[in-house]
Write an enzyme that holds these catalytic residues in place. Structure first.
Site, PDB file in Angstrom:
ATOM      1  N   GLY A 170      -2.429 -24.100 -32.705  1.00 13.50           N
ATOM      2  CA  GLY A 170      -4.064 -23.603 -33.808  1.00 13.50           C
ATOM      3  C   GLY A 170      -4.312 -22.334 -33.732  1.00 13.50           C
ATOM      4  N   GLN A 176      -5.766 -27.047 -39.579  1.00 14.81           N
ATOM      5  CA  GLN A 176      -4.207 -27.329 -39.956  1.00 14.81           C
ATOM      6  C   GLN A 176      -3.438 -28.160 -40.892  1.00 14.81           C
ATOM      7  OE1 GLN A 176      -3.359 -30.255 -37.253  1.00 14.81           O
ATOM      8  NE2 GLN A 176      -4.815 -30.836 -37.440  1.00 14.81           N
ATOM      9  N   ARG A 201       8.503 -46.478 -37.047  1.00 13.11           N
ATOM     10  CA  ARG A 201       8.436 -47.742 -38.082  1.00 13.11           C
ATOM     11  C   ARG A 201      10.041 -47.558 -38.586  1.00 13.11           C
ATOM     12  NH1 ARG A 201       4.213 -43.920 -39.841  1.00 13.11           N
ATOM     13  NH2 ARG A 201       2.627 -45.377 -39.639  1.00 13.11           N
ATOM     14  N   CYS A 249      -1.659 -27.342 -29.368  1.00 16.88           N
ATOM     15  CA  CYS A 249      -0.603 -28.066 -29.970  1.00 16.88           C
ATOM     16  C   CYS A 249       0.126 -27.828 -28.244  1.00 16.88           C
ATOM     17  CB  CYS A 249      -0.075 -28.369 -30.613  1.00 16.88           C
ATOM     18  SG  CYS A 249      -1.063 -29.338 -32.346  1.00 16.88           S
ATOM     19  N   SER A 294       2.655 -35.660 -38.666  1.00 18.89           N
ATOM     20  CA  SER A 294       2.642 -36.797 -37.433  1.00 18.89           C
ATOM     21  C   SER A 294       1.154 -37.734 -36.804  1.00 18.89           C
ATOM     22  CB  SER A 294       2.944 -35.401 -35.833  1.00 18.89           C
ATOM     23  OG  SER A 294       0.831 -34.896 -35.859  1.00 18.89           O
ATOM     24  N   HIS A 319       2.230 -37.682 -32.262  1.00 15.48           N
ATOM     25  CA  HIS A 319       2.091 -36.197 -31.410  1.00 15.48           C
ATOM     26  C   HIS A 319       0.227 -36.291 -30.500  1.00 15.48           C
ATOM     27  CE1 HIS A 319       1.081 -31.517 -31.446  1.00 15.48           C
ATOM     28  NE2 HIS A 319       0.661 -31.598 -32.257  1.00 15.48           N
ATOM     29  N   CYS A 327       4.324 -25.416 -33.271  1.00 15.62           N
ATOM     30  CA  CYS A 327       3.382 -24.465 -33.839  1.00 15.62           C
ATOM     31  C   CYS A 327       1.635 -24.834 -33.000  1.00 15.62           C
ATOM     32  CB  CYS A 327       3.358 -24.813 -35.484  1.00 15.62           C
ATOM     33  SG  CYS A 327       3.130 -26.514 -35.645  1.00 15.62           S
TER      34      CYS A 327
END
Length: 391
Positions: free
Chosen positions: A379, A155, A220, A89, A246, A347, A377
């Site tokens: 993986g 995750q 939203r 990420c 996300s 994301h 953060c």
């Protein structure tokens, strides 16, 4: 040592899975951003020393070095190279780090850093599941399995572990998620994203195009605590739901990183200066906690306190990540993800770090603030932290 500056930064608005960006081939999506970046900065693309893009799922339409392919699709000179990196990420945040390091070393003057991910066209996890389905093995080697005794690095498991470790309960996660949507909606209504978003035509299945895509599609506006509480957890007895995690997203973001010499040569006005770069590894099973010690080390090495930082961008992979970061570091929630985050904005894995940087540099300028910090953060239990100073 030469300084590294961000001279331009822009992104696509996030597109929901199967939504308004799904018609874009990811190579062409990245190419569109590259062309617009050069036009906005007023530079000749031939002057770019390198293009470094993050992309996590490098298979199918995103295979074969998507950075180089995007350079060619953008119509840039063939002399401009490109390379694609994967730090999960944090891929495009690491792209920014590599670009800044190249400039600070004095070996390059103009580097494009960024990332792209089409999660509609290249589903998350495909580089793992596709070879496995064809009998071509799995990323967990026998020695890796022996060390960690897990079937996979997940995750979702990490998110539940992080929430439990920091005493975060479902109501806190849902409340944070609702705040993300509210802040993103308010920022959109106020035009806070106008300077950073590149409008893109919505490409239709018949090859035509519809209206321009100008706003993040995942925001939203009608959410309530009750509607979030009604969502089922992703794992039985867990705290993580689709509402406080996300959103799967299509998107791209790019930044022009320049030396002081390049600023003068190309008459560029910098948006920000790169103040500090940090990357750190931690437990790959817990996975998502690394932004905490990475932030602490970045501040120490930069000679700063957290209170010195005006704005924080901590990626909302799951609500528990920024909440654990906030609570552990005693951070001011009013400075954290002031325009919302990945829970609302999406994301797009390999593009998220560059998206955070783009939003951060524009927010610093809008607010007349001086210092911004972004943390991601990743993986494998890693984290990138970047400290930027408004120019």
């Amino acid at each position: 040592m030469p300084e590294a500056y961000i001279a331009a930064a822009l992104r696509s608005a996030g597109g929901r899975r199967g939504g308004r960006l799904a018609g874009w081939h990811p190579v062409d999506l990245a190419a569109q951003l590259l062309a617009a970046l050069a036009a906005r900065a007023g530079i000749d693309p031939a002057s770019v020393d390198d293009v470094i893009l993050g992309c996590v799922s490098q298979v199918g339409e995103q295979a074969g070095n998507i950075a180089r392919n995007a350079v060619l699709a953008a119509g840039w000179p063939e002399s401009v190279p490109g390379t694609t990196i994967d730090r999960q990420c944090g891929s495009s945040q690491q792209a920014l780090h590599f670009a800044a390091q190249a400039v600070m070393s004095g070996t390059m003057d103009l580097v494009v850093a960024g990332g792209v991910e089409s999660m509609s066209r290249v589903p998350m996890g495909l580089p793992i599941t596709l070879p496995a389905a064809q009998g071509h093995g799995h990323y967990l080697s026998p020695r890796l399995q022996a060390r960690y005794a897990v079937a996979e690095f997940s995750q979702f498991t990490g998110a539940e572990m992080l929430a439990q470790r920091h005493g975060l309960v479902r109501g806190q996660l849902d409340a944070y998620a609702l705040r993300s949507h509210q802040r993103a909606a308010a920022a959109t209504a106020a035009g806070a994203f106008a300077d950073e978003i590149l409008p893109l035509p919505v490409r239709l299945a018949d090859g035509g195009s519809a209206a321009l895509h100008t706003q993040d599609e995942g925001i939203r506006t009608g959410g309530t605590p009750e509607s979030l509480a009604a969502l089922q957890p992703l794992r039985t007895g867990g705290t993580v739901t689709a509402g406080n995690a996300s959103q799967v997203c299509d998107g791209a973001a790019v930044l022009l990183v320049a030396s002081g010499r390049a600023l003068a040569t190309h008459a560029l006005t910098p948006l920000a200066r790169v103040r500090h770069l940090e990357v750190l590894g931690q437990d790959p099973v817990l996975m998502l906690e690394a932004p905490l010690p990475a932030t602490q080390r970045a501040l120490q090495r930069a000679g700063l306190r957290l209170d010195d930082i005006d704005l924080y961008e901590v990626n909302e992979a799951f609500a528990c990540v920024p909440l654990a970061w906030q609570h552990a570091l005693d951070a001011d929630p009013q400075r954290l993800n002031v325009h919302g985050g990945a829970i609302a904005l999406g994301h797009p894995l390999g593009a998220s770090g560059a998206r955070l940087a783009t939003t951060l540099v524009h927010a610093l300028r809008q607010r007349g603030a001086r210092l911004g910090l972004m943390a991601m953060c990743e993986g494998g239990g890693m984290a990138n932290v970047t400290i930027l100073e408004r120019a």
